[in-house]
Scaffold this motif. Structure first.
Motif, PDB file in Angstrom:
ATOM      1  N   VAL A 140      -4.459  10.314  -1.815  1.00  0.00           N
ATOM      2  CA  VAL A 140      -5.807   9.977  -1.322  1.00  0.00           C
ATOM      3  C   VAL A 140      -5.779   8.568  -0.732  1.00  0.00           C
ATOM      4  O   VAL A 140      -4.824   7.815  -0.942  1.00  0.00           O
ATOM      5  N   ASP A 141      -6.835   8.247   0.025  1.00  0.00           N
ATOM      6  CA  ASP A 141      -6.933   6.906   0.606  1.00  0.00           C
ATOM      7  C   ASP A 141      -7.492   5.937  -0.436  1.00  0.00           C
ATOM      8  O   ASP A 141      -8.514   6.222  -1.064  1.00  0.00           O
ATOM      9  N   LEU A 142      -6.833   4.830  -0.615  1.00  0.00           N
ATOM     10  CA  LEU A 142      -7.302   3.793  -1.532  1.00  0.00           C
ATOM     11  C   LEU A 142      -7.273   2.465  -0.769  1.00  0.00           C
ATOM     12  O   LEU A 142      -6.623   2.366   0.282  1.00  0.00           O
ATOM     13  N   PRO A 143      -7.962   1.440  -1.263  1.00  0.00           N
ATOM     14  CA  PRO A 143      -7.939   0.139  -0.563  1.00  0.00           C
ATOM     15  C   PRO A 143      -6.588  -0.552  -0.788  1.00  0.00           C
ATOM     16  O   PRO A 143      -6.415  -1.360  -1.706  1.00  0.00           O
ATOM     17  N   TRP A 144      -5.603  -0.203   0.060  1.00  0.00           N
ATOM     18  CA  TRP A 144      -4.213  -0.587  -0.217  1.00  0.00           C
ATOM     19  C   TRP A 144      -3.977  -2.091  -0.219  1.00  0.00           C
ATOM     20  O   TRP A 144      -3.088  -2.581  -0.928  1.00  0.00           O
ATOM     21  N   SER A 145      -4.765  -2.840   0.553  1.00  0.00           N
ATOM     22  CA  SER A 145      -4.551  -4.295   0.536  1.00  0.00           C
ATOM     23  C   SER A 145      -4.857  -4.855  -0.860  1.00  0.00           C
ATOM     24  O   SER A 145      -4.179  -5.771  -1.334  1.00  0.00           O
ATOM     25  N   ASP A 146      -5.867  -4.289  -1.537  1.00  0.00           N
ATOM     26  CA  ASP A 146      -6.172  -4.734  -2.905  1.00  0.00           C
ATOM     27  C   ASP A 146      -5.018  -4.398  -3.855  1.00  0.00           C
ATOM     28  O   ASP A 146      -4.696  -5.167  -4.759  1.00  0.00           O
ATOM     29  N   TYR A 147      -4.401  -3.244  -3.629  1.00  0.00           N
ATOM     30  CA  TYR A 147      -3.268  -2.857  -4.481  1.00  0.00           C
ATOM     31  C   TYR A 147      -2.068  -3.760  -4.216  1.00  0.00           C
ATOM     32  O   TYR A 147      -1.342  -4.139  -5.138  1.00  0.00           O
ATOM     33  N   LEU A 148      -1.887  -4.114  -2.935  1.00  0.00           N
ATOM     34  CA  LEU A 148      -0.801  -5.032  -2.578  1.00  0.00           C
ATOM     35  C   LEU A 148      -0.992  -6.377  -3.282  1.00  0.00           C
ATOM     36  O   LEU A 148      -0.043  -6.988  -3.781  1.00  0.00           O
ATOM     37  N   GLY A 202       6.942  -9.027  -5.067  1.00  0.00           N
ATOM     38  CA  GLY A 202       6.709  -7.680  -5.583  1.00  0.00           C
ATOM     39  C   GLY A 202       6.795  -6.614  -4.495  1.00  0.00           C
ATOM     40  O   GLY A 202       6.740  -6.904  -3.304  1.00  0.00           O
ATOM     41  N   LYS A 203       6.943  -5.366  -4.948  1.00  0.00           N
ATOM     42  CA  LYS A 203       7.088  -4.242  -4.017  1.00  0.00           C
ATOM     43  C   LYS A 203       6.059  -3.156  -4.329  1.00  0.00           C
ATOM     44  O   LYS A 203       5.862  -2.800  -5.495  1.00  0.00           O
ATOM     45  N   LEU A 204       5.472  -2.619  -3.254  1.00  0.00           N
ATOM     46  CA  LEU A 204       4.579  -1.462  -3.372  1.00  0.00           C
ATOM     47  C   LEU A 204       5.312  -0.274  -2.765  1.00  0.00           C
ATOM     48  O   LEU A 204       5.655  -0.292  -1.583  1.00  0.00           O
ATOM     49  N   CYS A 205       5.575   0.733  -3.595  1.00  0.00           N
ATOM     50  CA  CYS A 205       6.402   1.873  -3.167  1.00  0.00           C
ATOM     51  C   CYS A 205       5.557   3.137  -3.076  1.00  0.00           C
ATOM     52  O   CYS A 205       4.937   3.549  -4.054  1.00  0.00           O
ATOM     53  N   PHE A 206       5.581   3.759  -1.907  1.00  0.00           N
ATOM     54  CA  PHE A 206       4.841   5.007  -1.697  1.00  0.00           C
ATOM     55  C   PHE A 206       5.795   6.194  -1.809  1.00  0.00           C
ATOM     56  O   PHE A 206       6.796   6.259  -1.092  1.00  0.00           O
ATOM     57  N   VAL A 207       5.466   7.138  -2.700  1.00  0.00           N
ATOM     58  CA  VAL A 207       6.174   8.426  -2.689  1.00  0.00           C
ATOM     59  C   VAL A 207       5.222   9.533  -2.247  1.00  0.00           C
ATOM     60  O   VAL A 207       5.646  10.663  -2.044  1.00  0.00           O
ATOM     61  N   ALA A 208       3.934   9.204  -2.114  1.00  0.00           N
ATOM     62  CA  ALA A 208       2.957  10.176  -1.621  1.00  0.00           C
ATOM     63  C   ALA A 208       2.242   9.565  -0.429  1.00  0.00           C
ATOM     64  O   ALA A 208       2.112   8.340  -0.344  1.00  0.00           O
ATOM     65  N   ALA A 209       1.780  10.417   0.462  1.00  0.00           N
ATOM     66  CA  ALA A 209       1.211   9.950   1.727  1.00  0.00           C
ATOM     67  C   ALA A 209      -0.310  10.020   1.714  1.00  0.00           C
ATOM     68  O   ALA A 209      -0.882  11.112   1.666  1.00  0.00           O
ATOM     69  N   PRO A 210      -1.000   8.870   1.767  1.00  0.00           N
ATOM     70  CA  PRO A 210      -2.459   8.907   1.912  1.00  0.00           C
ATOM     71  C   PRO A 210      -2.805   9.473   3.298  1.00  0.00           C
ATOM     72  O   PRO A 210      -2.133   9.135   4.279  1.00  0.00           O
ATOM     73  N   PRO A 211      -3.818  10.325   3.388  1.00  0.00           N
ATOM     74  CA  PRO A 211      -4.055  11.057   4.640  1.00  0.00           C
ATOM     75  C   PRO A 211      -4.367  10.173   5.848  1.00  0.00           C
ATOM     76  O   PRO A 211      -4.025  10.526   6.969  1.00  0.00           O
ATOM     77  N   SER A 212      -4.997   9.008   5.620  1.00  0.00           N
ATOM     78  CA  SER A 212      -5.380   8.174   6.772  1.00  0.00           C
ATOM     79  C   SER A 212      -4.396   7.038   7.030  1.00  0.00           C
ATOM     80  O   SER A 212      -4.735   6.086   7.727  1.00  0.00           O
ATOM     81  N   GLY A 213      -3.216   7.104   6.453  1.00  0.00           N
ATOM     82  CA  GLY A 213      -2.272   6.001   6.631  1.00  0.00           C
ATOM     83  C   GLY A 213      -2.600   4.881   5.663  1.00  0.00           C
ATOM     84  O   GLY A 213      -3.333   5.080   4.688  1.00  0.00           O
ATOM     85  N   LEU A 214      -2.100   3.679   5.938  1.00  0.00           N
ATOM     86  CA  LEU A 214      -2.202   2.617   4.942  1.00  0.00           C
ATOM     87  C   LEU A 214      -3.269   1.570   5.248  1.00  0.00           C
ATOM     88  O   LEU A 214      -3.822   0.984   4.333  1.00  0.00           O
ATOM     89  N   GLY A 215      -3.539   1.291   6.503  1.00  0.00           N
ATOM     90  CA  GLY A 215      -4.597   0.338   6.859  1.00  0.00           C
ATOM     91  C   GLY A 215      -4.502  -0.977   6.112  1.00  0.00           C
ATOM     92  O   GLY A 215      -5.469  -1.421   5.505  1.00  0.00           O
ATOM     93  N   LEU A 216      -3.324  -1.591   6.152  1.00  0.00           N
ATOM     94  CA  LEU A 216      -3.065  -2.767   5.305  1.00  0.00           C
ATOM     95  C   LEU A 216      -3.354  -4.084   5.997  1.00  0.00           C
ATOM     96  O   LEU A 216      -3.179  -4.212   7.204  1.00  0.00           O
ATOM     97  N   SER A 217      -3.716  -5.069   5.193  1.00  0.00           N
ATOM     98  CA  SER A 217      -3.840  -6.436   5.692  1.00  0.00           C
ATOM     99  C   SER A 217      -2.450  -7.065   5.720  1.00  0.00           C
ATOM    100  O   SER A 217      -1.758  -7.121   4.692  1.00  0.00           O
ATOM    101  N   ALA A 218      -2.037  -7.556   6.902  1.00  0.00           N
ATOM    102  CA  ALA A 218      -0.736  -8.224   6.990  1.00  0.00           C
ATOM    103  C   ALA A 218      -0.728  -9.473   6.115  1.00  0.00           C
ATOM    104  O   ALA A 218       0.298  -9.853   5.547  1.00  0.00           O
ATOM    105  N   GLY A 219      -1.903 -10.106   5.988  1.00  0.00           N
ATOM    106  CA  GLY A 219      -1.990 -11.316   5.156  1.00  0.00           C
ATOM    107  C   GLY A 219      -1.603 -11.037   3.707  1.00  0.00           C
ATOM    108  O   GLY A 219      -0.920 -11.843   3.065  1.00  0.00           O
ATOM    109  N   ALA A 220      -2.021  -9.859   3.201  1.00  0.00           N
ATOM    110  CA  ALA A 220      -1.704  -9.512   1.810  1.00  0.00           C
ATOM    111  C   ALA A 220      -0.197  -9.291   1.625  1.00  0.00           C
ATOM    112  O   ALA A 220       0.344  -9.459   0.537  1.00  0.00           O
ATOM    113  N   LEU A 221       0.465  -8.925   2.736  1.00  0.00           N
ATOM    114  CA  LEU A 221       1.922  -8.710   2.692  1.00  0.00           C
ATOM    115  C   LEU A 221       2.642 -10.060   2.769  1.00  0.00           C
ATOM    116  O   LEU A 221       3.604 -10.324   2.031  1.00  0.00           O
TER     117      LEU A 221
END
Ligand code: NAP
Ligand code: ZN
Length: 336
Positions: A238-246, A253-272
């Motif tokens: 499912v889609d979650l607020p991935w920047s908050d998870y990052l 640290g590393k955030l590892c995806f083994v499942a695909a959220p339907p709308s992609g990741l939509g991440l903040s580069a700043g959080a990375l």
């Protein structure tokens, strides 16, 4: 030989009885009499054609355990009567650079168990022996079946990214994959937090090895857990607020995806960038890692918590899995 199976006739439909003639046993094949088959959420994605690649009639099932009924002439590592398991991948060439180093999940000639082939919701399967793995004696068949896909999918990234003593691990989604992720991470020596939208799973998560439980249904819970983890494994579709998870990750640290959220990741580069964090992905695992995972599971008592159902009750079992009611994997059982 006629194989009795259950197939989806079209996308999003209930499974129906379906029989087909097995391909002749080639020299490198085994015929497996299936005793158990887990229901992975990928089977639901296949039934629903979520990935746009499903072909019907579609026989799902890729967490297979059974007994070798016949082995082709070139098969040397398996013999009739032996208990084996087959997961998502059914074939690798054995010759390319990836196969030679046990990373056969990257083989260019790879074939998958229920993509263009009929899977394990069936009485039997004829399949290449190269991706059939002996099941260690210590493991019960029903509890071992989910290891063949869910187990390897979580074990492989935990091992490759060096999770162990001193690592703070978060597992998002306590389902089939996630409940095994908690166990493997804890047995590897990490400090483990279950990150779940289901507060009623807390007691189980702690029994499975989590020392922390983050209830994502509580307002602000994810934001409050900033910079608390080293490695997060996401098993949710499912889609979650991935920047908050990052931002839950500590520096490096590393955030590892083994499942695909339907709308992609939509991440903040700043959080990375801040905290020098890394985004990684992982799919199943190679045969060397599968063998290591089975030995590790048998040695450390890592087993799936399962609800078994007769194969004929497949539709009810699929519904339980789809509604996030399974605790924690539905496993179909054939009559002995
Ligand atoms: P599953 O048993 O259904 O578990 C998924 C978990 O996601 C649920 O138990 C639930 O955990 C969480 N979830 C469900 N709906 C949610 C929502 N609306 N909001 C937040 N969380 C929600 O599925 P699975 O068999 O573990 O498979 C998970 C995913 O991994 C699937 O997409 C599958 O295709 C993929 N997969 C990938 C690989 C690979 O090789 N990369 C291999 C196998 C599977 P909580 O109740 O704890 O929130
Ligand atoms: Zn799977």
């Amino acid at each position: 030989m006629t194989i009795a199976a259950w197939a989806a006739p079209k996308a999003r439909s209930a499974l129906e009885p379906f029989s087909y003639e097995a391909a002749p046993l080639e020299a490198g094949d085994v015929e497996i009499r299936i005793s158990h088959c887990g229901i992975c959420h990928s089977d639901l994605h296949l039934i629903n054609n979520d990935w746009g690649s499903s072909r019907y009639p579609l026989v799902p099932g890729h967490e297979i355990v059974g007994t070798v009924a016949r082995a082709g002439m070139a098969v040397t590592h398996l013999k009739p009567g032996q208990r084996v398991g087959v997961g998502w991948q059914r074939y690798s060439c054995g010759e390319c650079e990836y196969c030679r180093r046990g990373e056969d999940n990257f083989c260019g000639r790879r074939q998958d168990t229920c993509v263009g082939h009929h899977g394990g919701f069936a009485s039997a399967i004829v399949t290449p022996a190269c991706q059939a793995f002996p099941i260690p004696e210590a493991l019960d068949s029903a509890a071992a079946a989910p290891l063949l896909c869910a187990g390897i999918t979580v074990f492989s990234p935990l091992k490759r990214h060096g999770v162990g003593p001193g690592t703070r691990v978060g597992v998002i989604g306590i389902g089939g994959l996630g409940h095994l992720g908690l166990q493997f991470a804890a047995k590897l020596g990490a400090e483990v937090t279950a990150i779940s939208s289901s507060p009623d799973k807390e007691a189980d998560a702690r029994r499975l090895g989590a020392s922390g439980f983050l209830d994502t249904s509580a307002a602000g819970a994810v934001q409050k857990a900033r910079a608390s983890l080293d490695f997060i494994l996401s098993t949710v579709y499912v889609d979650l607020p991935w920047s908050d998870y990052l931002r839950m990750l500590r520096p490096n640290g590393k955030l590892c995806f083994v499942a695909a959220p339907p709308s992609g990741l939509g991440l903040s580069a700043g959080a990375l960038i801040s905290g020098q964090r890394t985004l990684v992905g992982s799919g199943i695992g190679g045969s060397a890692m599968i063998k290591e995972m089975l030995v590790f599971a048998a040695g450390h008592g890592v087993t799936a918590r399962v609800e078994t159902r007769p194969m004929a009750e497949v539709n009810g079992a699929v519904q339980r899995a789809a509604r996030n009611q399974a605790r924690y994997r539905m496993v179909l059982v054939n009559p002995a």
